[in-house]
Design a protein around this motif. Structure first.
Motif, mmCIF file in Angstrom:
data_model
loop_
_atom_site.group_PDB
_atom_site.id
_atom_site.type_symbol
_atom_site.label_atom_id
_atom_site.label_comp_id
_atom_site.label_asym_id
_atom_site.label_seq_id
_atom_site.Cartn_x
_atom_site.Cartn_y
_atom_site.Cartn_z
ATOM 1 N N LEU A 1 -12.352 -7.656 -1.040
ATOM 2 C CA LEU A 1 -10.977 -7.811 -0.589
ATOM 3 C C LEU A 1 -10.434 -9.246 -0.708
ATOM 4 O O LEU A 1 -9.326 -9.438 -1.214
ATOM 5 N N VAL B 1 -3.953 -2.319 9.020
ATOM 6 C CA VAL B 1 -3.812 -3.766 9.135
ATOM 7 C C VAL B 1 -3.339 -4.040 10.556
ATOM 8 O O VAL B 1 -2.308 -3.533 10.982
ATOM 9 N N LEU C 1 -11.113 -1.306 6.955
ATOM 10 C CA LEU C 1 -11.258 -0.680 5.640
ATOM 11 C C LEU C 1 -11.839 0.716 5.768
ATOM 12 O O LEU C 1 -12.519 1.035 6.736
ATOM 13 N N ILE D 1 -8.138 -6.539 9.085
ATOM 14 C CA ILE D 1 -7.932 -5.440 8.147
ATOM 15 C C ILE D 1 -9.116 -4.494 8.266
ATOM 16 O O ILE D 1 -10.266 -4.872 8.000
ATOM 17 N N LEU E 1 -7.457 0.095 2.319
ATOM 18 C CA LEU E 1 -7.013 -0.422 3.608
ATOM 19 C C LEU E 1 -6.711 0.741 4.565
ATOM 20 O O LEU E 1 -5.796 1.520 4.328
ATOM 21 N N LEU F 1 -4.909 -1.405 -2.936
ATOM 22 C CA LEU F 1 -4.914 -1.514 -1.477
ATOM 23 C C LEU F 1 -5.278 -0.192 -0.815
ATOM 24 O O LEU F 1 -5.182 -0.056 0.411
ATOM 25 N N ARG G 1 0.830 -1.207 0.000
ATOM 26 C CA ARG G 1 0.000 0.000 0.000
ATOM 27 C C ARG G 1 0.865 1.258 0.000
ATOM 28 O O ARG G 1 0.539 2.235 -0.678
#
Lengths: 509, 343
Positions: free
Chosen positions: A161, A142, A154, A152, A139, A136, A125
């Protein structure tokens, strides 16, 4: 035990993975018990062995040999467990928790744990050189909850995903390798995939050996795996006969010759679709009637019969039959009709025909035939050949070529496909515009869980809007034609990346 | 001219002229003489064997192969002529001038020629078309540029031998101008050498045009060229294994005719364009790099470096023996002197 859980989940995902797990699918002769041997695959080498700097979509096939992701795609391109044995979404779809298999290692011996997954995804990312960063971008964070649990978070609801992470985007790279020699990953990959790379000569060959630490190592049979570029048409048969290759991608023109010589040929449906990219912000393509005329003036059946020797299916949409996004209502969306094309052209203000330039990297075959077909409708095509090496720059980045013969390689998630083909940043959408209705329809896919009964119809609704409003001229689906020597068992029929679970090779050291 | 009369007596020359006449006619009117439209496709009749309707069968888009071969003649031949023309125009006058017009010019011309000699044909053409656009004229301009040092070297070698001959020295002593000497004593004696070189250069260029279209450079489909047809036929060996024969034979025969003519010219004029032993060995070998660059040798002008027309292309291999090593070595100078003393 792992196998049983795996099978259960596989059955949930459509049962097709079960075939792969049992080794060789319908081929009863192999039985899936033979291990050892060397499998030589004539396919393509990679632009980079680092999944985040690899610049060709095609690389996913080769990279899948050395890397594993949290998920992988089954034969029908549905995400199924890989490094993660299961996952669940939060109720609102803004967070997903993956449960990793325990005790796994990378090929460098370090542990595949939640921290490694976190580091790898964050690198994809955030890294400056990352070509998967856009995938990514959703995201937020994480989180390594414990050694085998990754959550994860979002930025918005995104049920795609697990599919997205099954491709290059989600391939987990050893953090130790990144720390010690990040640039070196381009030639020395360190992942937790079925094989590990031993030697690599760019544009020539890659030699791999079986990685015993792969989570599904029981289903990986060959001890050694060698990867080569696909053979030329003139040498395809000879390369199989001489044993230089055991499995080779061959051009359709060689199909009968290879079959007649006693080799097995599998025609595997794939997401690869031939398409003409059109920039609808440039004259004359800014007139929708001109684009419609082109869509009706192309005789797709003749193209399949001539260029592809009848292998492949006429298609008016980016997804082949059998894919969730394939909308049956679009199966004859733009029938071949020269009279209608002429009429549309006249309505667009070009009663005497029109001159356009079709750019291509190799004029022989399809472009020549499209040229002749369009000529019959009064669309006079001038062919312009640009070197393959400049195509990305001139077509995708500078957008200097409004009409280009292209091939869409398919993506793990239909949302990715929509982004590439029709998105405002989409490489294959040289106009870089799209109607609001399409944006809404794609957003709806993202917000629909994959196991929702309406999922397929939601994707298909977006497909319909795209095919009817976007200028891309879809031509036909290109199956993957893989020929193999008889000592190799049947290959899995994967829509997306070709995988080798359960494939055995005998009498080959 | 007696040379022409002597040449025409040779059977090889008559045959070569006949071939070249046919090629010339096809080059001018091949498209209109063709029995069918060379670019008309028939998807229902692709890759067919020879028949009454298609004497040489059809290609991968159902186009008539015979018509395409005929139509391709002009494009292939004009391309070769362009390359040789550019090479001659740049090389030959510079070669003459390098002997006559003083040290500074000589030094400069030699260095430029040395530099150009290091460029490989095909790769240079690919680079040039990459920069100034992909077209047959651009590609041939590039090839001509790379050919130029050969003409430069050979013209220079021949001129050097003459420039040191006694009658030229006498002419200089009695006050003749450089231009007069060039016109009267040198030009007409150098010309046959240049013609021989041009003939073999044309043969090489024909192969280069073919190999370039083999690589997709130069002409654009659907317009056919011999090399382009050969290259696409190779993709359909399973369907029509004999198909590459037709374009290859046309290329081979045309190149052979040009070489026969060059050989005959050399034999009848007594001009040696290569040490027989050496060129004999060089023939048939496809060594890509026979071009010698011995600046030391050229500097003292006792020995002139020979240069070889050789391409490292696949097409060369099909017509080995046609690309001739043209070396104007020391051995040519005594011969010319002898000829001169006969006059």
């Amino acid at each position: 035990m792992g196998r049983r859980g795996f099978l259960r989940l596989g059955a949930l995902a459509g049962g097709s993975i079960l075939l792969a797990a049992c080794g060789g699918g319908g081929d009863s002769a192999s039985g899936g018990s033979t291990t050892g041997g060397t499998l030589r695959w004539g396919w393509a080498l990679v632009t980079s062995w680092d999944p985040i700097t690899s610049s060709a979509g095609w690389d996913v096939h080769a990279l899948s040999l050395v890397y594993a992701g949290l998920t992988k795609l089954d034969e029908k391109a549905n995400p199924v467990p890989a490094l993660a044995s299961s996952w669940e979404y939060s109720a609102d779809g803004t967070s997903v928790t993956f449960h990793l298999r325990s005790g796994l290692t990378f090929s460098d011996g370090t542990a595949v744990d939640a921290t490694a997954v976190k580091k790898s995804l964050e690198r994809g990312r955030d890294s400056k050189n990352s070509l998967v960063a856009a995938q990514l971008a959703s995201l937020k964070e994480v989180v390594a909850v414990d050694a085998t649990t990754v959550r994860i978070d979002l930025k918005n609801t995104d049920y795609q995903l697990p599919a997205i992470l099954a491709g290059k985007t989600g391939m987990i790279v050893s953090p130790k390798a990144v720390e010690t020699d990040e640039k070196g990953l381009a030639t020395k990959p360190v992942g937790a995939g079925p094989f590990q790379l031993n030697s690599y000569v760019p544009n020539d060959s890659a030699k791999l050996t079986r990685f015993a630490g792969y989570w599904d190592a029981a289903n990986i049979k060959p001890d050694n795996f060698e990867l080569y570029p696909a053979p030329e048409a003139a040498t395809a048969l000879a390369s199989l006969q001489s044993g230089r290759l055991d499995v080779a991608m061959i051009p359709a023109s060689q199909l009968n010759a290879v079959k007649a010589a006693g080799f097995e040929v599998q025609i595997i449906p794939s997401l690869v679709t031939s398409v003409l990219d059109v920039n609808n912000t440039v004259a004359p393509f800014d007139n929708p009637k001109v684009v419609q005329a082109i869509k009706h003036a192309v005789d797709r059946k003749a193209l399949v019969d001539t260029v592809n020797f009848g292998v492949g299916e006429v298609n008016y949409q980016p997804f082949p039959k059998g894919h969730a996004g394939h909308n049956a209502a679009l199966e004859n969306a733009y029938p071949f009709d020269v009279a209608k094309a002429k009429k549309l052209l006249a309505e667009a203000g070009h009663p005497d025909g029109i001159d356009v330039t079709l750019t291509t990297t190799a004029a022989e075959g399809l472009p020549e035939q499209v040229q002749a077909q369009l000529a019959k409708a009064g669309i006079r095509v001038k062919l312009e050949v640009i070197p393959q090496a400049q195509a990305t720059q001139q077509v995708y980045i500078q957008r200097a070529k409004p009409f280009f013969t292209d091939q869409f390689a398919g993506r793990e998630s239909p949302v990715q496909a929509f982004q590439v083909l029709f998105g405002e940043q989409g490489l294959m959408n040289p106009g870089r515009t799209n109607p609001p209705a399409l944006k809404e329809a794609v957003a709806k896919i993202t917000a629909t869980p994959l196991d929702d009964p309406n999922y397929a119809s939601v994707v298909q609704a977006a497909t319909k809007i795209a095919v009817e409003t976007m200028p891309n001229v879809f031509l036909f689906s290109n199956p993957r034609i893989l020929a193999r020597r008889t000592n190799v068992s049947q290959l899995g029929s994967y829509l997306m990346a070709q995988r080798f679970e359960g494939v055995t090779v005998t009498g080959n050291s | 001219m007696s040379v022409l009369r002597r040449m025409i007596r040779l059977r090889s020359v008559r045959l070569a002229l006949l071939v070249l006449a046919v090629v010339a006619v096809l080059a001018v009117a091949g498209g209109s003489l063709a029995p069918q439209d060379p670019i008309a496709q028939d998807p229902k009749a692709i890759l067919q064997n020879p028949s009454g309707a298609h004497w040489l069968g059809t290609d991968y888009l159902g186009r008539d192969v015979l018509s395409r071969l005929m139509d391709a003649t002009g494009r292939s031949v004009v391309g070769a002529a362009e390359a040789v023309g550019v090479g001659l125009l740049l090389g030959a006058p510079a070669g003459l001038a390098s002997v006559v017009f003083g040290r500074a010019f000589e030094w400069l011309a030699l260095r430029i020629s040395d530099a150009l000699l290091t460029l490989p044909y095909i790769i240079f053409a690919i680079a040039v078309t990459g920069i100034i656009g992909n077209g047959i004229h651009q590609a041939m301009l590039a090839i001509g540029l790379v050919l130029a040092p050969n003409y430069f070297r050979i013209t220079r070698a021949a001129t050097l031998g003459l420039a040191s001959s006694q009658y030229v020295e006498i002419a200089e002593l009695v006050g003749a101008s450089r231009w007069w000497i060039l016109r009267t004593h040198i030009w007409n004696k150098v010309l046959p050498t240049i013609v021989v070189t041009a003939a073999s250069g044309a043969a090489a260029s024909l192969l280069v045009v073919s190999s370039l279209s083999f690589l997709g450079i130069g002409t654009k489909p659907p317009a056919p060229t011999w090399g382009g047809m050969l290259s696409s036929d190779l993709n359909y060996l399973a369907q029509r294994p004999w198909a590459p024969l037709a374009p290859s034979l046309v290329i081979i025969i045309t190149v052979a005719a040009l070489n026969a003519l060059a050989d005959a010219l050399r034999d009848t004029t007594g001009i040696v364009t290569g040490d027989p032993g050496r060129s004999g060995r060089a023939r048939g070998s496809d060594s890509a790099d026979t071009a010698e660059t011995s600046s030391a040798a050229t500097a003292n002008s006792a020995v002139t470096a020979g240069s070889a027309v050789a391409t490292s292309s696949a097409a060369t291999a099909t017509a080995t023996g046609s690309v001739e090593t043209t070396t104007a070595a020391t051995s040519s100078i005594p011969r010319q002197k002898r000829e001169v003393s006969d006059v």
